[in-house]
Design a protein around this motif. Structure first.
Motif, mmCIF file in Angstrom:
data_model
loop_
_atom_site.group_PDB
_atom_site.id
_atom_site.type_symbol
_atom_site.label_atom_id
_atom_site.label_comp_id
_atom_site.label_asym_id
_atom_site.label_seq_id
_atom_site.Cartn_x
_atom_site.Cartn_y
_atom_site.Cartn_z
ATOM 1 N N LEU A 91 0.795 -1.226 0.000
ATOM 2 C CA LEU A 91 0.000 0.000 0.000
ATOM 3 C C LEU A 91 0.832 1.284 0.000
ATOM 4 C CD1 LEU A 91 -3.134 -0.750 2.182
ATOM 5 C CD2 LEU A 91 -2.935 -0.557 -0.282
ATOM 6 N N PRO A 92 1.951 1.346 0.734
ATOM 7 C CA PRO A 92 2.750 2.583 0.658
ATOM 8 C C PRO A 92 3.162 2.935 -0.762
ATOM 9 C CG PRO A 92 3.460 1.259 2.519
ATOM 10 C CD PRO A 92 2.489 0.412 1.734
ATOM 11 N N VAL A 93 3.445 1.930 -1.578
ATOM 12 C CA VAL A 93 3.817 2.180 -2.973
ATOM 13 C C VAL A 93 2.586 2.468 -3.809
ATOM 14 C CG1 VAL A 93 4.872 1.170 -5.027
ATOM 15 C CG2 VAL A 93 5.884 0.759 -2.779
ATOM 16 N N LEU A 94 1.534 1.669 -3.585
ATOM 17 C CA LEU A 94 0.342 1.788 -4.426
ATOM 18 C C LEU A 94 -0.421 3.073 -4.165
ATOM 19 C CD1 LEU A 94 -0.839 -1.906 -4.112
ATOM 20 C CD2 LEU A 94 0.340 -0.853 -6.030
ATOM 21 N N SER A 95 -0.275 3.648 -2.988
ATOM 22 C CA SER A 95 -0.952 4.912 -2.708
ATOM 23 C C SER A 95 -0.479 6.017 -3.643
ATOM 24 C CB SER A 95 -0.706 5.331 -1.253
ATOM 25 O OG SER A 95 0.683 5.540 -1.019
ATOM 26 N N GLN A 96 0.726 5.847 -4.194
ATOM 27 C CA GLN A 96 1.254 6.848 -5.120
ATOM 28 C C GLN A 96 0.625 6.722 -6.506
ATOM 29 O OE1 GLN A 96 5.542 6.517 -5.112
ATOM 30 N NE2 GLN A 96 5.631 6.260 -2.899
ATOM 31 N N VAL A 97 0.284 5.497 -6.924
ATOM 32 C CA VAL A 97 -0.289 5.298 -8.258
ATOM 33 C C VAL A 97 -1.809 5.240 -8.226
ATOM 34 C CG1 VAL A 97 1.772 4.151 -9.097
ATOM 35 C CG2 VAL A 97 -0.046 2.791 -8.072
ATOM 36 N N GLY A 98 -2.376 4.993 -7.069
ATOM 37 C CA GLY A 98 -3.821 5.112 -6.929
ATOM 38 C C GLY A 98 -4.624 3.855 -7.192
ATOM 39 N N PHE A 99 -3.987 2.727 -7.450
ATOM 40 C CA PHE A 99 -4.765 1.499 -7.651
ATOM 41 C C PHE A 99 -3.953 0.275 -7.271
ATOM 42 C CE2 PHE A 99 -2.817 2.543 -11.732
ATOM 43 C CZ PHE A 99 -2.196 1.368 -12.079
ATOM 44 N N LEU A 100 -4.671 -0.790 -6.968
ATOM 45 C CA LEU A 100 -4.077 -2.083 -6.632
ATOM 46 C C LEU A 100 -4.743 -3.129 -7.511
ATOM 47 C CD1 LEU A 100 -3.412 -3.530 -3.096
ATOM 48 C CD2 LEU A 100 -4.530 -4.931 -4.825
ATOM 49 N N ARG A 101 -3.922 -3.920 -8.188
ATOM 50 C CA ARG A 101 -4.430 -4.967 -9.083
ATOM 51 C C ARG A 101 -3.981 -6.332 -8.572
ATOM 52 N NH1 ARG A 101 -5.528 -3.847 -14.573
ATOM 53 N NH2 ARG A 101 -4.169 -5.550 -15.230
ATOM 54 N N ALA A 102 -4.940 -7.233 -8.403
ATOM 55 C CA ALA A 102 -4.648 -8.584 -7.913
ATOM 56 C C ALA A 102 -5.274 -9.607 -8.848
ATOM 57 C CB ALA A 102 -5.187 -8.765 -6.499
ATOM 58 N N LEU A 116 -9.392 -12.470 -0.360
ATOM 59 C CA LEU A 116 -8.443 -11.399 -0.683
ATOM 60 C C LEU A 116 -9.111 -10.045 -0.592
ATOM 61 C CD1 LEU A 116 -6.607 -12.935 -3.796
ATOM 62 C CD2 LEU A 116 -5.709 -12.732 -1.464
ATOM 63 N N ALA A 117 -10.329 -9.948 -1.123
ATOM 64 C CA ALA A 117 -11.048 -8.668 -1.087
ATOM 65 C C ALA A 117 -11.297 -8.219 0.355
ATOM 66 C CB ALA A 117 -12.370 -8.797 -1.846
ATOM 67 N N ILE A 118 -11.613 -9.163 1.229
ATOM 68 C CA ILE A 118 -11.882 -8.818 2.623
ATOM 69 C C ILE A 118 -10.646 -8.247 3.300
ATOM 70 C CG2 ILE A 118 -12.378 -9.792 4.906
ATOM 71 C CD1 ILE A 118 -14.369 -11.686 3.502
ATOM 72 N N ILE A 119 -9.506 -8.939 3.186
ATOM 73 C CA ILE A 119 -8.326 -8.437 3.907
ATOM 74 C C ILE A 119 -7.812 -7.146 3.283
ATOM 75 C CG2 ILE A 119 -7.681 -10.722 4.735
ATOM 76 C CD1 ILE A 119 -5.368 -10.677 2.726
ATOM 77 N N ILE A 120 -7.987 -6.986 1.979
ATOM 78 C CA ILE A 120 -7.584 -5.724 1.348
ATOM 79 C C ILE A 120 -8.478 -4.598 1.854
ATOM 80 C CG2 ILE A 120 -7.533 -4.451 -0.831
ATOM 81 C CD1 ILE A 120 -6.630 -7.089 -2.175
ATOM 82 N N ASP A 121 -9.794 -4.824 1.881
ATOM 83 C CA ASP A 121 -10.720 -3.775 2.342
ATOM 84 C C ASP A 121 -10.495 -3.443 3.813
ATOM 85 O OD1 ASP A 121 -13.181 -2.131 1.643
ATOM 86 O OD2 ASP A 121 -13.904 -3.234 3.403
ATOM 87 N N GLU A 122 -10.277 -4.474 4.635
ATOM 88 C CA GLU A 122 -10.016 -4.221 6.056
ATOM 89 C C GLU A 122 -8.762 -3.381 6.233
ATOM 90 O OE1 GLU A 122 -11.923 -8.166 8.255
ATOM 91 O OE2 GLU A 122 -9.851 -8.221 7.550
ATOM 92 N N LEU A 127 -5.969 1.838 7.462
ATOM 93 C CA LEU A 127 -4.967 2.841 7.107
ATOM 94 C C LEU A 127 -5.580 4.097 6.494
ATOM 95 C CD1 LEU A 127 -2.220 0.531 5.541
ATOM 96 C CD2 LEU A 127 -2.404 1.363 7.903
ATOM 97 N N ASP A 128 -6.913 4.093 6.356
ATOM 98 C CA ASP A 128 -7.614 5.209 5.715
ATOM 99 C C ASP A 128 -6.995 5.514 4.345
ATOM 100 O OD1 ASP A 128 -9.566 7.166 5.507
ATOM 101 O OD2 ASP A 128 -8.282 8.731 6.367
ATOM 102 N N ALA A 129 -6.767 4.446 3.574
ATOM 103 C CA ALA A 129 -6.218 4.577 2.222
ATOM 104 C C ALA A 129 -7.330 4.303 1.216
ATOM 105 C CB ALA A 129 -5.067 3.597 2.020
ATOM 106 N N HIS A 130 -7.195 4.889 0.013
ATOM 107 C CA HIS A 130 -8.311 4.798 -0.936
ATOM 108 C C HIS A 130 -7.874 4.505 -2.371
ATOM 109 C CE1 HIS A 130 -10.791 6.448 2.294
ATOM 110 N NE2 HIS A 130 -9.836 7.350 2.465
ATOM 111 N N PRO A 131 -6.973 3.561 -2.572
ATOM 112 C CA PRO A 131 -6.662 3.201 -3.967
ATOM 113 C C PRO A 131 -7.820 2.409 -4.577
ATOM 114 C CG PRO A 131 -5.539 1.709 -2.483
ATOM 115 C CD PRO A 131 -6.173 2.757 -1.612
ATOM 116 N N LYS A 132 -7.934 2.454 -5.886
ATOM 117 C CA LYS A 132 -8.925 1.635 -6.571
ATOM 118 C C LYS A 132 -8.423 0.197 -6.572
ATOM 119 C CE LYS A 132 -11.187 0.934 -11.050
ATOM 120 N NZ LYS A 132 -12.509 0.708 -10.459
#
Length: 278
Positions: A91-102, A116-122, A127-132
């Motif tokens: 997430l620290p890296v992905l917060s810069q690009v704005g999305f996470l792809r799995a 996977l969706a559950i642990i990513i959303d949790e 962390l109050d992060a909002h990547p797509k």
């Protein structure tokens, strides 16, 4: 028996236009032996004759070969280790690009993709992060994909879900539970054959480029050549710095030892080195 089973795999490949010849011969022998016993036939040769004459039998055997067993948070430690990696490195890296792809490869009925969706959303909420978030869940079986899209599961498959997750991400319905629309909106179910020689990633993903790939308990059923061929594609589809999850009985081929670093002594998680870009 081995030659007859090899003939059966060739027949299935021709019948369905898909690669069954790359499955482990020892696995195929076990499944054919099970089916021969179920039908009380004298030997595999008799079964091969039945296979060619009974229109429903090829589909039945193909389902036996493509073992489809999954549950939510199967191997819980693996998911907790992954959660820590999402928090500390992805997430620290992905917060810069704005999305996470799995990519959840060979996803069966979607239990792993939802996990996977559950642990990513949790983690995002914590962390109050909002990547797509885009999770591509793929399988070769259309009925498995239909199950995932429906998002309805029996109680038995949810044994690994804790009470808070059950209240947050599921709604009781009949004899089971339905996945919350929020989770389903994160997941795209699409057909992809990992043994297809013409593509290395789900066509819907356009270019691969995944930050996280989970391919567990599929490689172990392949012969050595197919194992390596599929692994080549997984490696190619994984971004530098991305995380790969394998099953307990699966390992990284020797040619990739310098490009994929095991993250923990326990668990089967690997990070693709930046220098490993292909």
């Amino acid at each position: 028996m081995g030659e007859t089973v090899a003939e059966i795999l060739r027949f299935l490949s021709d019948y369905f236009g898909e690669d069954f010849k790359s499955y482990s011969l020892s696995l195929a022998e076990k499944r054919v032996a099970e089916r021969v016993a179920q039908l009380r036939l004298p030997d595999p040769a008799q079964y091969y004759q039945l296979l060619q004459s009974d229109q429903g039998e090829p589909a039945y055997l193909s389902r036996m070969l493509r073992i489809r067993f999954s549950s939510f948070f199967r191997d819980p430690l693996q998911f907790e280790l992954l959660r820590s990696q999402i928090t500390s490195s992805l997430l620290p890296v992905l917060s810069q690009v704005g999305f996470l792809r799995a990519w959840s490869a060979a996803c069966a009925g979607g239990e792993e993709a939802c996990s996977l969706a559950i642990i990513i959303d949790e983690t995002l909420q914590l962390l109050d992060a909002h990547p797509k978030v885009q999770i591509f869940a793929t399988d070769v079986a259309e009925d498995a994909l239909a199950e995932g899209r429906a998002g309805y599961y029996g109680r038995g498959s949810l044994a690994g879900v804790n009470l808070k997750q059950l209240d947050t991400y599921f709604t009781a319905e009949g004899n089971g539970y339905r996945v919350a629309p929020k989770l389903l909106s994160m997941i795209s179910y699409c057909r992809h054959d990992l043994l297809d020689p013409h593509t290395f990633a789900p066509p819907e993903s356009l270019f691969g480029g995944f930050d996280l790939i989970s391919c567990r308990n599929f490689l172990m059923y392949l012969d050595p050549q197919a194992y390596l061929r599929v692994f080549d594609n997984l490696f190619r589809a994984l971004n530098p710095g991305g995380v790969l999850l394998l099953g307990k009985a699966e390992s990284v081929p020797e040619r990739y030892h310098q490009h994929l670093v095991r993250i923990y002594e326990c668990g089967n998680l690997y990070r693709k080195q930046q220098a490993g870009r292909c």
